[in-house]
Design a protein around this motif. Structure first.
Motif, mmCIF file in Angstrom:
data_model
loop_
_atom_site.group_PDB
_atom_site.id
_atom_site.type_symbol
_atom_site.label_atom_id
_atom_site.label_comp_id
_atom_site.label_asym_id
_atom_site.label_seq_id
_atom_site.Cartn_x
_atom_site.Cartn_y
_atom_site.Cartn_z
ATOM 1 N N MET A 59 0.841 -1.203 0.000
ATOM 2 C CA MET A 59 0.000 0.000 0.000
ATOM 3 C C MET A 59 0.872 1.247 0.000
ATOM 4 S SD MET A 59 -2.888 1.263 2.693
ATOM 5 C CE MET A 59 -3.401 -0.373 3.127
ATOM 6 N N THR A 60 0.459 2.236 -0.785
ATOM 7 C CA THR A 60 1.175 3.507 -0.724
ATOM 8 C C THR A 60 0.764 4.195 0.564
ATOM 9 O OG1 THR A 60 -0.604 4.587 -1.885
ATOM 10 C CG2 THR A 60 1.235 3.837 -3.222
ATOM 11 N N ASN A 61 1.650 4.982 1.120
ATOM 12 C CA ASN A 61 1.302 5.619 2.389
ATOM 13 C C ASN A 61 0.964 7.092 2.219
ATOM 14 O OD1 ASN A 61 3.766 6.495 1.729
ATOM 15 N ND2 ASN A 61 4.838 5.596 3.492
ATOM 16 N N GLN A 62 0.758 7.490 0.941
ATOM 17 C CA GLN A 62 0.449 8.908 0.720
ATOM 18 C C GLN A 62 -0.906 9.260 1.324
ATOM 19 O OE1 GLN A 62 1.147 7.802 -3.400
ATOM 20 N NE2 GLN A 62 1.437 9.995 -3.725
ATOM 21 N N ALA A 63 -0.956 10.396 1.937
ATOM 22 C CA ALA A 63 -2.241 10.908 2.410
ATOM 23 C C ALA A 63 -2.895 11.618 1.230
ATOM 24 C CB ALA A 63 -2.019 11.875 3.557
ATOM 25 N N THR A 64 -4.006 11.131 0.792
ATOM 26 C CA THR A 64 -4.541 11.655 -0.460
ATOM 27 C C THR A 64 -5.951 12.219 -0.317
ATOM 28 O OG1 THR A 64 -5.100 9.387 -0.940
ATOM 29 C CG2 THR A 64 -3.187 10.294 -2.068
ATOM 30 N N LEU A 65 -6.262 12.782 0.820
ATOM 31 C CA LEU A 65 -7.583 13.403 0.952
ATOM 32 C C LEU A 65 -7.474 14.901 0.681
ATOM 33 C CD1 LEU A 65 -9.055 11.638 4.106
ATOM 34 C CD2 LEU A 65 -9.619 11.221 1.720
ATOM 35 N N PRO A 66 -8.441 15.541 0.044
ATOM 36 C CA PRO A 66 -9.625 14.948 -0.571
ATOM 37 C C PRO A 66 -9.255 14.096 -1.774
ATOM 38 C CG PRO A 66 -9.447 17.254 -1.199
ATOM 39 C CD PRO A 66 -8.375 16.996 -0.185
ATOM 40 N N PHE A 67 -10.041 13.075 -2.000
ATOM 41 C CA PHE A 67 -9.777 12.135 -3.080
ATOM 42 C C PHE A 67 -10.934 12.180 -4.054
ATOM 43 C CE2 PHE A 67 -9.527 8.022 -5.156
ATOM 44 C CZ PHE A 67 -8.158 7.780 -5.272
ATOM 45 N N LEU A 68 -10.597 12.327 -5.348
ATOM 46 C CA LEU A 68 -11.673 12.382 -6.352
ATOM 47 C C LEU A 68 -11.688 11.099 -7.182
ATOM 48 C CD1 LEU A 68 -13.981 14.033 -7.596
ATOM 49 C CD2 LEU A 68 -12.339 14.915 -9.259
ATOM 50 N N TRP A 69 -12.758 10.350 -6.997
ATOM 51 C CA TRP A 69 -12.997 9.114 -7.773
ATOM 52 C C TRP A 69 -14.031 9.414 -8.835
ATOM 53 C CZ3 TRP A 69 -17.599 6.282 -8.281
ATOM 54 C CH2 TRP A 69 -17.490 4.978 -8.789
ATOM 55 N N LYS A 70 -13.794 8.938 -10.027
ATOM 56 C CA LYS A 70 -14.753 9.224 -11.093
ATOM 57 C C LYS A 70 -14.969 7.992 -11.953
ATOM 58 C CE LYS A 70 -16.188 12.644 -14.452
ATOM 59 N NZ LYS A 70 -16.239 14.062 -14.736
ATOM 60 N N ILE A 71 -16.195 7.819 -12.403
ATOM 61 C CA ILE A 71 -16.512 6.682 -13.274
ATOM 62 C C ILE A 71 -17.254 7.187 -14.500
ATOM 63 C CG2 ILE A 71 -18.666 6.172 -12.002
ATOM 64 C CD1 ILE A 71 -18.087 3.149 -12.619
ATOM 65 N N GLY A 72 -16.959 6.558 -15.664
ATOM 66 C CA GLY A 72 -17.653 6.937 -16.889
ATOM 67 C C GLY A 72 -17.994 5.702 -17.687
ATOM 68 N N ALA A 73 -19.122 5.746 -18.388
ATOM 69 C CA ALA A 73 -19.569 4.595 -19.171
ATOM 70 C C ALA A 73 -20.613 5.038 -20.171
ATOM 71 C CB ALA A 73 -20.162 3.538 -18.243
ATOM 72 N N PRO A 74 -20.882 4.180 -21.160
ATOM 73 C CA PRO A 74 -22.026 4.487 -22.031
ATOM 74 C C PRO A 74 -23.296 4.511 -21.182
ATOM 75 C CG PRO A 74 -20.731 2.666 -22.923
ATOM 76 C CD PRO A 74 -20.214 2.930 -21.550
ATOM 77 N N ALA A 75 -24.274 5.375 -21.566
ATOM 78 C CA ALA A 75 -25.531 5.445 -20.817
ATOM 79 C C ALA A 75 -26.159 4.060 -20.760
ATOM 80 C CB ALA A 75 -26.477 6.435 -21.485
ATOM 81 N N GLY A 76 -26.798 3.753 -19.649
ATOM 82 C CA GLY A 76 -27.448 2.456 -19.506
ATOM 83 C C GLY A 76 -26.558 1.425 -18.818
ATOM 84 N N GLN A 77 -25.305 1.794 -18.518
ATOM 85 C CA GLN A 77 -24.373 0.862 -17.889
ATOM 86 C C GLN A 77 -24.390 0.953 -16.362
ATOM 87 O OE1 GLN A 77 -22.130 -1.621 -18.107
ATOM 88 N NE2 GLN A 77 -22.871 -2.121 -20.148
ATOM 89 N N GLY A 78 -25.253 1.789 -15.826
ATOM 90 C CA GLY A 78 -25.423 1.800 -14.375
ATOM 91 C C GLY A 78 -24.396 2.599 -13.597
ATOM 92 N N VAL A 79 -23.833 3.654 -14.203
ATOM 93 C CA VAL A 79 -22.841 4.422 -13.438
ATOM 94 C C VAL A 79 -23.489 5.195 -12.279
ATOM 95 C CG1 VAL A 79 -21.195 4.676 -15.331
ATOM 96 C CG2 VAL A 79 -22.839 6.482 -14.909
ATOM 97 N N MET A 80 -24.774 5.543 -12.428
ATOM 98 C CA MET A 80 -25.444 6.278 -11.342
ATOM 99 C C MET A 80 -25.560 5.381 -10.099
ATOM 100 S SD MET A 80 -26.309 9.252 -12.800
ATOM 101 C CE MET A 80 -26.661 9.945 -14.413
ATOM 102 N N VAL A 81 -25.926 4.124 -10.347
ATOM 103 C CA VAL A 81 -26.058 3.164 -9.243
ATOM 104 C C VAL A 81 -24.695 2.939 -8.583
ATOM 105 C CG1 VAL A 81 -26.627 0.765 -8.679
ATOM 106 C CG2 VAL A 81 -28.007 2.010 -10.351
ATOM 107 N N THR A 82 -23.672 2.751 -9.421
ATOM 108 C CA THR A 82 -22.338 2.475 -8.907
ATOM 109 C C THR A 82 -21.798 3.637 -8.090
ATOM 110 O OG1 THR A 82 -22.043 1.443 -11.059
ATOM 111 C CG2 THR A 82 -20.116 1.526 -9.620
ATOM 112 N N LEU A 102 -10.625 5.253 1.990
ATOM 113 C CA LEU A 102 -11.823 4.864 2.746
ATOM 114 C C LEU A 102 -11.453 4.407 4.159
ATOM 115 C CD1 LEU A 102 -13.725 2.998 -0.120
ATOM 116 C CD2 LEU A 102 -14.224 5.271 0.806
ATOM 117 N N SER A 103 -10.218 3.962 4.339
ATOM 118 C CA SER A 103 -9.778 3.505 5.662
ATOM 119 C C SER A 103 -9.504 4.672 6.609
ATOM 120 C CB SER A 103 -8.514 2.657 5.507
ATOM 121 O OG SER A 103 -7.577 3.356 4.706
ATOM 122 N N ARG A 104 -9.600 5.904 6.087
ATOM 123 C CA ARG A 104 -9.260 7.061 6.929
ATOM 124 C C ARG A 104 -10.485 7.720 7.563
ATOM 125 N NH1 ARG A 104 -5.628 11.187 4.354
ATOM 126 N NH2 ARG A 104 -5.774 11.974 6.476
ATOM 127 N N GLY A 105 -11.633 7.065 7.457
ATOM 128 C CA GLY A 105 -12.851 7.627 8.019
ATOM 129 C C GLY A 105 -12.791 7.732 9.530
#
Lengths: 282, 589
Positions: free
Chosen positions: B1-24, B191-194
């Motif tokens: 595991m890297t030990n960098q402190a990376t907050l705030p962290f921006l996660w992003k997902i993209g997909a063709p419409a209908g692939q459920g990115v809103m749910v994910t 997520l482990s830094r909550g």
């Protein structure tokens, strides 16, 4: 004891000989007969000569925007379904400006009674054609005669889900009062198209014209028979105007199908335990 | 595991419409919140059900992030387009998740090859479950707990079918395991830094629309009508779904004219009533807003803006309808326009809107936009619980009167007449769209007209005296040389921009307006001082709040940061614009 005097407001401003006089009187007679005083119902007055009845008939009322009386009525009824709701409007308001509300109120079988003053013209704006004008009717807005054919409200209402559809003649006050009472006693969407001469601006559909072209439905007509009702409702296309209850069936009205409305919406307690709604977000 | 402190962290997902990115992405937002962190997320999608391209970005931080950021820390590409559209937002350590069977990203950032198709085939899972593999892999990369993913899937699908839930869990687990087997050294402690322990009643993750819906129910709104229109549509869905719990009557009416007139009918009958729409639907309602004005009917209108004119860009964001809202309705009558800047303000101002509508018997408009309406935030549980238990105040709404005859529009010193809910025996009156006497009968009398116009206008004076709020001053107005002036959802990005500027030793303050119309000239003018640089920040092309401010108070703001490409502000954009202005302005250096 409710009297006609209780329900009578200002002296009307209608033209002498206008069909509105007898329609106004028929409404008051019907309310007296139903023992409805001005505090026990809501009347929605639309815009036009008919809607000007707002100051002549006493009641809890909304004097609405043009064409919107049915939409207001739907909300009035849903918020307090204990009060009978009556709409007083013209053919321009209900079949023209507010046509969409009319169609969808039929579909919803909302428990309101709509009286449409059908005189084929816009009286208050000095005589332009209404959506009920016969093809060829010349008016200020149609100097060479209207190109469109008229709206036929009776088959329209029946096919779109209205559960009480009647037609009356402003010149026959007792029959009109009777029909208004029958419409208001009906649970569900009731509409009465009232043939009404406009003595000032309509020289075609006159008192004499309607007398000549109308006929009274008798006991051979079964208003519960959809096909028969449709056939009768289409008669105006041949310039034959049936008078009486054309169609009537019992179906649950809109508010009766909302489980929460076991008592009027406005009388329900303020629900406080809403935090349970938050669990879906956690 | 890297030990960098990376907050705030921006996660992003993209997909063709209908692939459920809103749910994910919503699952990711909830997992982060259940891990003791707070989130801000925002989705972008075209006005299409299939065939378009959808993305959602989730910013994860320790305490209530107020906006996203430009640099992406982890991008999950369910197609190549996602990569191509976002590579300009990478930094050197950005994790780029992709399926090597689909494409090979040309990037110097960190590549995570995730064999999505292979796993799918191995598990004999449906194509739609690709997103669950991606979710499992993402939670692993962000050092989260797989049991939270399992919980989330069970919550989502368990009620429908245990088999479907189990298959989804298998997929998520496979993605999670793959990352730990192949990319253990790249896992980031996010997520482990909550905060620990995570409260059992974790923060609800809600959109602005959902907060409005909840708040409307809490305000005892009994009648709600709408016609679907992005970005307000989800309110109709929420409130319709809650009817059995709230007792509210929810109507999907035939059109927006029907919508508002039904609501006005219900309001006349005595029910608190509201409608929700976007600019086009609001345009259809405008005549009826005017009816509410003269008939003095309470009504709450939720107006969520999107870029116009006309159909415009339906699923994007803009603040282009402020002046339209403030000036909506023919004729002159009082109207109150409130503009929440974030979810907490949406909660409070919605509650207040219903009280004000009853108290002033006039339309109250709550302004939002797609950015505020559809972005999720973790809303503090106790705050929302407390707000939902607030007592409501219906002002001079009465259920009985001794006044005989009852004068519905009686003239009073504050302009507000007691409003009787119809039904008391022996009384009647009308909600008259014509000018009327005090007893509600129609009139065209000159003197009576003046009395009623003055009476209605007085309500505005009363409002300014009693209920108008000055802008929230964020930062130290005395110390700051730069002062942001803005309204609505720009609040979050500006707050974040102020932090970026503070890091560069640029001290700024922020006047955040929430009570945007009417404005009180006397109270507002002292906030504008000659020795400061005021910057108007608006998500529109013409600086509408600036125009309103000048109209209502005489204050003019010369310097503007405007954005009108359908996208919300990023804090970095605001900070960069300020840096340029400071550079070019002598006395600010």
């Amino acid at each position: 004891m409710v009297t006609a005097q209780d329900l009578t407001g200002y002296q009307p401003t209608w033209c002498s000989g206008c069909g509105n006089w007898s329609i106004g009187r028929a409404i008051i007679n019907s309310l007296v007969e139903q023992k409805l005083d001005p505090s026990s119902l809501v009347v929605l007055f639309d815009i036009g000569c008919s809607g000007n009845m707002n100051d002549f008939v006493n009641a809890y009322a909304m004097h609405t925007l043009h064409g919107r009386s049915i939409a207001n009525a739907v909300g009035v009824k849903l918020a307090n379904h204990q009060l009978p709701v009556l709409v007083v409007a013209g053919d321009g308001a209900i079949y023209g400006e507010g046509g969409n509300h009319f169609l969808h109120a039929c579909r919803g079988n909302h428990d309101i009674t709509v009286l449409v003053h059908d005189n084929s013209v816009y009286g208050l704006t000095t005589g332009q054609v209404s959506p009920r004008a016969q093809k060829g009717h010349k008016s200020k807005s149609t100097p060479t005669g209207i190109i469109e054919t008229p709206v036929y409200p009776l088959p329209l209402a029946i096919t779109q889900g209205a559960t009480f559809v009647a037609q009356a003649f402003a010149g026959n006050l007792p029959e009109l009062s009777k029909l208004i009472t029958a419409g208001m006693k009906h649970t569900g969407f009731s509409m009465i198209n009232i043939l009404q001469p406009c003595v000032t601006f309509n020289k075609i559909n006159t008192f004499q014209y309607y007398l000549k072209h109308q006929y009274q439905l008798d006991s051979s007509h079964d208003p519960a028979d959809y096909q028969q009702a449709l056939e009768v409702a289409n008669k105006p296309k041949e310039e034959k105007f049936p008078i009486g209850i054309i169609y009537q069936v019992d179906k649950p009205s809109y508010h009766e199908q909302i489980p929460a409305l076991n008592q009027p919406l406005i009388n329900q307690p303020h629900r406080e335990n809403l935090v349970n709604l938050l669990t879906q977000f956690q | 595991m890297t030990n960098q402190a990376t907050l705030p962290f921006l996660w992003k997902i993209g997909a063709p419409a209908g692939q459920g990115v809103m749910v994910t992405s919503l699952a990711m937002s909830k997992i982060a919140t259940r891990s003791g962190l707070d989130i801000f997320d925002y989705s972008e999608y075209p006005s299409l059900i299939q065939g378009g391209h959808n993305t959602v970005e989730v910013l994860i931080n320790l305490d209530q992030p107020t906006a996203s950021k430009q640099l992406i820390d982890c991008l999950v590409c369910l197609d190549e387009k996602t990569f191509l559209h976002h590579q300009h937002r990478f930094h050197k350590d950005t994790l780029v998740v992709f399926d090597p069977k689909q494409f090979e990203p040309k990037t110097k950032s960190t590549k995570i090859a995730l064999p999505l198709q292979e796993i799918l085939v191995d598990l004999k899972a449906d194509r739609i479950m690709l997103n669950m593999i991606a979710l499992g892999a993402s939670v692993a990369l962000l050092d989260g707990e797989i049991k939270l993913v399992h919980q989330m899937i069970t919550d989502q699908f368990g009620k429908k079918s245990a088999a479907v839930a189990n298959k989804n869990i298998e997929c998520a687990q496979a993605g999670f395991d793959y990352v730990w087997q192949q990319y253990q050294e790249l896992v980031k402690p996010v997520l482990s830094r909550g905060k620990k322990p995570v409260p059992t009643l974790s923060s609800p993750v809600m959109t602005g629309n959902e907060v409005f819906s909840f708040s409307a129910a809490a305000a005892d709104c009994r009648f709600f009508a709408a016609y679907p229109m992005t970005p307000a549509s989800s309110i109709l869905g929420s409130l319709a779904g809650w009817q059995s719990q709230t007792g509210m009557v929810v109507r999907h009416a035939e059109d927006e004219i029907g919508v508002i007139n039904e609501a006005l009918g219900a309001s006349f009958s005595g029910a608190r009533a509201a409608v929700a729409t976007s600019g086009g639907g609001f345009a259809l309602m405008v005549e009826s807003i005017s009816y509410a004005g003269i008939a003095e009917l309470p009504i709450v209108v939720f107006l969520s803006q999107r870029p116009g004119p006309a159909t415009g860009m339906p699923t994007w964001t803009e603040q282009g309808d402020l002046l339209f809202a403030c000036h909506a309705g023919h004729g002159e009558f009082p109207k109150i326009v409130l503009a929440p800047g974030d979810h907490k303000e949406m909660l409070d101002l919605t509650l207040k809107a219903f009280d004000l509508a009853d108290q002033y018997q006039t339309p109250v408009i709550v302004m939002s936009d797609k950015f505020l309406s559809e972005s999720h935030r973790s809303v503090d549980y106790l705050t929302i619980k407390k707000a939902s238990q607030m007592k409501i105040d219906r002002g001079k709404t009465i259920t009985s009167t001794n006044q005989k005859p009852y004068l519905r529009y009686t003239n009073t010193s504050d302009g507000i007449s007691p409003r009787l809910i119809p039904g008391q025996p022996g009384i009647f009156y009308q909600a008259n769209s014509y000018e009327h006497f005090a007893d509600s009968h129609t009139t065209e009398d000159a003197a009576a007209r003046i009395v009623q116009v003055d009476k209605r206008t007085k309500k505005q004076t009363t409002y300014l005296k009693k209920d108008f709020h000055l802008p929230q001053v964020i930062g130290d107005l005395e110390q700051a040389k730069i002062v942001f002036v803005s309204w609505g959802g720009n609040k979050g990005p500006i707050e974040a921009a102020r932090n970026l500027l503070a890091a560069k030793k640029i001290n700024s303050a922020f006047l955040h307006f929430t009570h945007v119309f009417p404005l009180d000239e006397q109270k507002i003018r002292p906030l504008f001082k000659a020795d400061k640089q005021y910057l108007l920040v608006e998500n529109n092309a013409t600086g509408q709040f600036g125009q309103l401010l000048r109209q209502q108070t005489g204050v003019t703001i010369e310097e503007k940061i405007l954005k009108y490409d359908g996208r919300p502000f990023y804090p970095e954009e605001i900070a960069a614009a300020v840096t340029t202005i400071v550079k070019n302005t002598k006395h600010l250096k």
